[in-house]
Design a protein around this motif. Structure first.
Motif, PDB file in Angstrom:
ATOM      1  N   LYS A  39       0.805  -1.222   0.000  1.00 25.91           N
ATOM      2  CA  LYS A  39       0.000   0.000   0.000  1.00 25.91           C
ATOM      3  C   LYS A  39       0.838   1.273   0.000  1.00 25.91           C
ATOM      4  O   LYS A  39       0.391   2.309  -0.478  1.00 25.91           O
ATOM      5  CB  LYS A  39      -0.952  -0.013   1.204  1.00 25.91           C
ATOM      6  CG  LYS A  39      -0.231  -0.013   2.559  1.00 25.91           C
ATOM      7  CD  LYS A  39      -1.207   0.004   3.727  1.00 25.91           C
ATOM      8  CE  LYS A  39      -0.466   0.037   5.055  1.00 25.91           C
ATOM      9  NZ  LYS A  39      -1.355   0.015   6.210  1.00 25.91           N
ATOM     10  N   GLU A  94       7.350   3.805   2.038  1.00 25.24           N
ATOM     11  CA  GLU A  94       7.651   3.571   3.463  1.00 25.24           C
ATOM     12  C   GLU A  94       8.786   2.541   3.606  1.00 25.24           C
ATOM     13  O   GLU A  94       8.722   1.460   3.014  1.00 25.24           O
ATOM     14  CB  GLU A  94       6.368   3.083   4.156  1.00 25.24           C
ATOM     15  CG  GLU A  94       6.468   3.025   5.658  1.00 25.24           C
ATOM     16  CD  GLU A  94       5.174   2.510   6.297  1.00 25.24           C
ATOM     17  OE1 GLU A  94       4.083   3.033   5.999  1.00 25.24           O
ATOM     18  OE2 GLU A  94       5.263   1.541   7.086  1.00 25.24           O
ATOM     19  N   PHE A 102       8.073  -1.225   3.940  1.00 23.25           N
ATOM     20  CA  PHE A 102       7.673  -1.969   2.745  1.00 23.25           C
ATOM     21  C   PHE A 102       8.856  -2.169   1.791  1.00 23.25           C
ATOM     22  O   PHE A 102       8.955  -3.197   1.117  1.00 23.25           O
ATOM     23  CB  PHE A 102       6.480  -1.287   2.061  1.00 23.25           C
ATOM     24  CG  PHE A 102       5.239  -1.338   2.915  1.00 23.25           C
ATOM     25  CD1 PHE A 102       4.583  -2.540   3.141  1.00 23.25           C
ATOM     26  CD2 PHE A 102       4.744  -0.198   3.545  1.00 23.25           C
ATOM     27  CE1 PHE A 102       3.472  -2.618   3.962  1.00 23.25           C
ATOM     28  CE2 PHE A 102       3.628  -0.253   4.368  1.00 23.25           C
ATOM     29  CZ  PHE A 102       2.989  -1.474   4.579  1.00 23.25           C
ATOM     30  N   CYS A 113      -0.302  -6.302   0.792  1.00 25.92           N
ATOM     31  CA  CYS A 113      -0.725  -5.461   1.898  1.00 25.92           C
ATOM     32  C   CYS A 113      -1.586  -4.397   1.228  1.00 25.92           C
ATOM     33  O   CYS A 113      -1.074  -3.478   0.571  1.00 25.92           O
ATOM     34  CB  CYS A 113       0.461  -4.830   2.636  1.00 25.92           C
ATOM     35  SG  CYS A 113      -0.106  -3.777   3.997  1.00 25.92           S
ATOM     36  N   ARG A 133      -2.757  -2.508  18.137  1.00 30.04           N
ATOM     37  CA  ARG A 133      -1.434  -2.053  18.594  1.00 30.04           C
ATOM     38  C   ARG A 133      -1.567  -0.913  19.607  1.00 30.04           C
ATOM     39  O   ARG A 133      -0.962  -0.924  20.682  1.00 30.04           O
ATOM     40  CB  ARG A 133      -0.603  -1.565  17.405  1.00 30.04           C
ATOM     41  CG  ARG A 133      -0.293  -2.644  16.385  1.00 30.04           C
ATOM     42  CD  ARG A 133       0.411  -2.065  15.151  1.00 30.04           C
ATOM     43  NE  ARG A 133       0.358  -2.998  14.030  1.00 30.04           N
ATOM     44  CZ  ARG A 133       0.986  -2.829  12.876  1.00 30.04           C
ATOM     45  NH1 ARG A 133       1.715  -1.743  12.663  1.00 30.04           N
ATOM     46  NH2 ARG A 133       0.890  -3.710  11.916  1.00 30.04           N
ATOM     47  N   THR A 169      -1.544   6.577   7.237  1.00 21.94           N
ATOM     48  CA  THR A 169      -0.586   6.029   8.214  1.00 21.94           C
ATOM     49  C   THR A 169       0.832   6.555   7.994  1.00 21.94           C
ATOM     50  O   THR A 169       1.802   5.896   8.317  1.00 21.94           O
ATOM     51  CB  THR A 169      -0.589   4.483   8.147  1.00 21.94           C
ATOM     52  OG1 THR A 169      -0.314   4.090   6.796  1.00 21.94           O
ATOM     53  CG2 THR A 169      -1.916   3.913   8.567  1.00 21.94           C
ATOM     54  N   LEU A 226       0.618   3.312  15.413  1.00 22.47           N
ATOM     55  CA  LEU A 226       0.714   1.973  14.803  1.00 22.47           C
ATOM     56  C   LEU A 226       2.087   1.680  14.224  1.00 22.47           C
ATOM     57  O   LEU A 226       2.434   0.517  14.046  1.00 22.47           O
ATOM     58  CB  LEU A 226      -0.349   1.791  13.699  1.00 22.47           C
ATOM     59  CG  LEU A 226       0.045   2.140  12.251  1.00 22.47           C
ATOM     60  CD1 LEU A 226      -0.771   1.361  11.264  1.00 22.47           C
ATOM     61  CD2 LEU A 226      -0.064   3.620  12.025  1.00 22.47           C
ATOM     62  N   ASN A 227       2.861   2.728  13.912  1.00 25.09           N
ATOM     63  CA  ASN A 227       4.176   2.485  13.291  1.00 25.09           C
ATOM     64  C   ASN A 227       5.143   3.615  13.663  1.00 25.09           C
ATOM     65  O   ASN A 227       4.793   4.539  14.409  1.00 25.09           O
ATOM     66  CB  ASN A 227       4.038   2.320  11.768  1.00 25.09           C
ATOM     67  CG  ASN A 227       3.416   3.534  11.085  1.00 25.09           C
ATOM     68  OD1 ASN A 227       3.310   4.607  11.682  1.00 25.09           O
ATOM     69  ND2 ASN A 227       3.010   3.366   9.836  1.00 25.09           N
ATOM     70  N   ILE A 252      10.099  -5.220  14.435  1.00 25.13           N
ATOM     71  CA  ILE A 252       9.354  -6.378  13.924  1.00 25.13           C
ATOM     72  C   ILE A 252      10.095  -6.870  12.680  1.00 25.13           C
ATOM     73  O   ILE A 252      10.954  -6.157  12.145  1.00 25.13           O
ATOM     74  CB  ILE A 252       7.867  -6.025  13.643  1.00 25.13           C
ATOM     75  CG1 ILE A 252       7.746  -4.765  12.771  1.00 25.13           C
ATOM     76  CG2 ILE A 252       7.113  -5.837  14.949  1.00 25.13           C
ATOM     77  CD1 ILE A 252       6.315  -4.389  12.407  1.00 25.13           C
TER      78      ILE A 252
HETATM   79  C1  FCA Z   1       0.872  -1.862   8.701  1.00 27.76           C
HETATM   80  C2  FCA Z   1       1.493  -0.491   8.852  1.00 27.76           C
HETATM   81  C3  FCA Z   1       2.951  -0.519   8.440  1.00 27.76           C
HETATM   82  C4  FCA Z   1       3.680  -1.652   9.158  1.00 27.76           C
HETATM   83  C5  FCA Z   1       3.008  -2.963   8.920  1.00 27.76           C
HETATM   84  C6  FCA Z   1       3.646  -4.102   9.667  1.00 27.76           C
HETATM   85  O1  FCA Z   1       0.719  -2.152   7.355  1.00 27.76           O
HETATM   86  O2  FCA Z   1       0.799   0.467   8.085  1.00 27.76           O
HETATM   87  O3  FCA Z   1       3.541   0.709   8.729  1.00 27.76           O
HETATM   88  O4  FCA Z   1       3.692  -1.389  10.536  1.00 27.76           O
HETATM   89  O5  FCA Z   1       1.649  -2.869   9.322  1.00 27.76           O
END
Ligand code: FCA
Length: 333
Positions: free
Chosen positions: A40, A44, A47, A94, A181, A207, A234-235, A285
């Motif tokens: 997506k 980033e 990804f 994703c 999260r 995000t 979340l990130n 992660i």
């Molecule tokens: C989601 C988030 C990403 C990353 C991924 C593991 O897709 O948007 O930034 O954390 O989960």
């Protein structure tokens, strides 16, 4: 006469050889393996890392990996059709919006493509996870709790009084893993005694860092009574945007503790700055597992008809400026 016998012999030997070849090497007749990896947010670092490790699987097994950024539903549908036209056999995805789950499943089926989801589990019209699509994601709630615990340890180390600390939750609740999260982090803080009234939601439109910056600014503008803040999302991008917004208001690393989730280049660049910022840490992660394993699973599904596990949730480890090298090495990164 001799010639006829000779030519018959040659012909039958050739036929036998051909048959052996045809029976023993069915792969010769099949198309070369081609696997798509659709993400997506291609810009980033997380990804980018997933793609990097997916390439490693492709290199090892000698198949073609087709990487496509799919920032919206339209681009995603076009990418899936494009993969089918290129004679790919499957893809890892994703998606830009998990609610596109049913569309992904249908389009894949129509095109005879296998599909595995990564990071964000796809949901159907009623909001239920689509269990027929194998998925690898992170254990969102537990990882969130690790974020919360990391923040608590640092609050304690600084001698801050919990009741005087503001907590900002960068929220993107339409994405279940994001909700889990941040819920995990908020729950850990509240369980330790941080008043629920001190937790503020900053809703992100997307995000990325910019959306987090905008969302956090609104909360900082309204909530001026707190001298100490903890921030989570979340990130890493969510926390970085918030840290930048805080800096804009003169709140630096002595006033703000931020812990992200991810641990790829976005976090490492921040750690590499000469002076520590309020981005205290990140729960690392495994982009390696998410990129390499999902792609390898897809390869085995295609070539050995080995169905991947229905769901796999991976774990994380808190990484800071101090322990970053060791934690990354433990992850094989
Ligand atoms: C989601 C988030 C990403 C990353 C991924 C593991 O897709 O948007 O930034 O954390 O989960």
């Amino acid at each position: 006469m001799v010639r006829t016998i000779w030519s018959r012999l040659v012909a039958s030997t050739l036929t036998a050889a051909f048959c052996t070849l045809a029976v023993n090497s069915p792969a010769l007749a099949a198309d070369p393996v081609k696997i798509g990896f659709l993400v997506k947010q291609a810009e980033e670092p997380w990804f980018q890392d997933e793609w990097h490790y997916a390439e490693q699987a492709a290199h090892e097994k000698g198949f073609t990996l087709v990487k496509i950024g799919v920032p919206n539903g339209e681009k995603m549908m076009a990418a899936i059709d494009n993969l089918a036209a290129q004679k790919a056999q499957g893809f890892v995805i994703c998606a830009p919006d998990v609610k596109l789950g049913t569309a992904v499943e249908r389009t894949a089926k129509r095109n005879n493509l296998k599909v595995i989801s990564v990071d964000d589990q796809l949901i159907d019209g009623s909001g239920k996870a689509i269990s027929s699509i194998p998925h690898m994601g992170i254990s969102g709630y537990d990882i969130g709790k690790q974020v919360g615990q990391g923040l608590l340890n640092e609050i304690k180390a600084r001698g801050w009084v919990l009741s005087e600390v503001g907590a900002m939750r960068l929220a993107f609740d339409q994405l279940p893993t994001a909700q889990q999260r941040t819920q995990g982090a908020a729950d850990a803080l509240k369980a330790a005694g941080l008043p629920a009234a001190n937790v503020f939601d900053a809703a992100q439109a997307k995000t990325d860092t910019e959306s987090a910056f905008n969302a956090a600014n609104i909360v900082f503008t309204k909530q001026t009574k707190f001298k100490h803040w903890v921030v989570f999302g979340l990130n890493d991008e969510a926390v970085l945007g918030t840290v930048r917004a805080a800096e804009g208001r003169g709140l630096r690393n002595d006033a703000v503790i931020g812990i992200g989730i991810g641990g790829s280049k976005a976090a490492l660049n921040e750690f590499a700055k000469p002076n520590p910022t309020a981005f205290y840490g990140s729960v690392l992660i495994s982009s390696k597992r998410h990129g390499y394993e999902t792609t390898m699973n897809m390869y085995k599904w295609i070539t050995e008809n080995k169905l991947p596990a229905a769901v796999t949730f991976t774990s994380g480890v808190l990484m800071t400026r101090q322990n970053q090298a060791a934690v990354r090495a433990d992850f094989g990164l």
